[in-house]
Write a protein that holds these residues in place. Structure first.
Motif, short mmCIF file in Angstrom:
data_model
loop_
_atom_site.label_atom_id
_atom_site.label_comp_id
_atom_site.label_asym_id
_atom_site.label_seq_id
_atom_site.Cartn_x
_atom_site.Cartn_y
_atom_site.Cartn_z
N SER A 60 -6.24 3.07 2.70
CA SER A 60 -5.70 1.72 2.08
C SER A 60 -7.05 0.94 2.03
CB SER A 60 -4.98 1.25 3.63
OG SER A 60 -3.59 1.55 3.41
N VAL A 104 -8.54 0.56 -1.65
CA VAL A 104 -7.65 0.02 -2.49
C VAL A 104 -7.65 -1.47 -2.10
CG1 VAL A 104 -5.02 -0.44 -2.93
CG2 VAL A 104 -6.21 1.77 -2.60
N LEU A 116 0.87 -1.26 -0.07
CA LEU A 116 -0.11 0.04 0.17
C LEU A 116 1.03 1.06 0.07
CD1 LEU A 116 -3.22 -0.40 -0.04
CD2 LEU A 116 -1.94 -2.20 0.77
N SER A 131 -11.27 -3.04 -3.29
CA SER A 131 -11.22 -3.00 -4.51
C SER A 131 -10.45 -4.12 -4.97
CB SER A 131 -10.96 -1.80 -5.37
OG SER A 131 -10.70 -2.06 -6.73
N HIS A 132 -9.38 -4.42 -4.56
CA HIS A 132 -8.44 -5.43 -4.85
C HIS A 132 -9.11 -7.04 -4.51
CE1 HIS A 132 -4.74 -7.68 -5.86
NE2 HIS A 132 -5.00 -8.23 -4.22
#
Length: 186
Positions: free
Chosen positions: A171, A174, A139, A177-178
């Motif tokens: 974070s 991200v 990250l 979504s990942h």
């Protein structure tokens, strides 16, 4: 569906430690935002299981379990105290046993502690390249803390609490979504 898992790894040589407190706090806040369970691995307590092994098969049962937990984590939060401008040897020794491709695309939040702010680049110059080797998704934000950020071994400064909250807040989208793309979260 299995519970979403965050695994925190503290590379401190002592237990309890400021590094473990930082890893616990970051992991806990991430878990609250992701509805996840947390497992903390304190390498100081695993030292006897790690010390004698030069091959993974030679490690003790607790070290083997810790390695499996790291390799199967949905997200990692890792931390080490600064020791001679790098992470501890115990931290490196542990990650030397992690499978080279077992952390590919695993989101990793980097943390570190040190005696003063002059050690803060440990995150960028040591930790980030290590997890780059594993092809992890490190990250962009990390958390560094110095001795003055703790009281009785626990996070105590407002500034550190704000840095942790900011790192977690930035974070979470991200990571979510990942993990959605990877099919871990639904």
């Amino acid at each position: 569906m299995a519970q979403f898992r965050i695994v925190g790894v503290s590379g401190s040589l002592s237990s309890p430690s400021r590094t473990a407190a930082l890893v616990r706090e970051v992991s806990s806040q991430l878990a609250a935002g992701l509805d996840a369970e947390v497992e903390i691995i304190d390498l100081a307590t695993l030292a006897p299981d790690l010390a004698g092994g030069i091959r993974r098969a030679e490690l003790g049962a607790a070290a083997q379990e810790a390695l499996l937990a790291v390799e199967s984590a949905d997200v990692l939060v890792v931390g080490s105290p600064a020791y001679r401008a790098a992470y501890t040897g115990l931290f490196k020794h542990f990650f030397d046993f992690v499978g080279q491709y077992d952390l590919v695309d695993t989101p990793v939040v980097l943390t570190a502690t040190g005696g003063s702010d002059r050690h803060a680049l440990l995150v960028e110059h040591q930790l980030r390249p290590l997890f780059g080797f594993f092809q992890s998704l490190t990250l962009p934000m990390a958390v560094y803390a110095n001795e003055s950020d703790f009281v009785a071994g626990e996070v105590a400064s407002i500034e550190l609490e704000e840095r942790i909250a900011l790192t977690v807040r930035r974070s979470l989208p991200v990571i979510s979504s990942h993990l959605n793309r990877a099919g871990v979260l639904s």
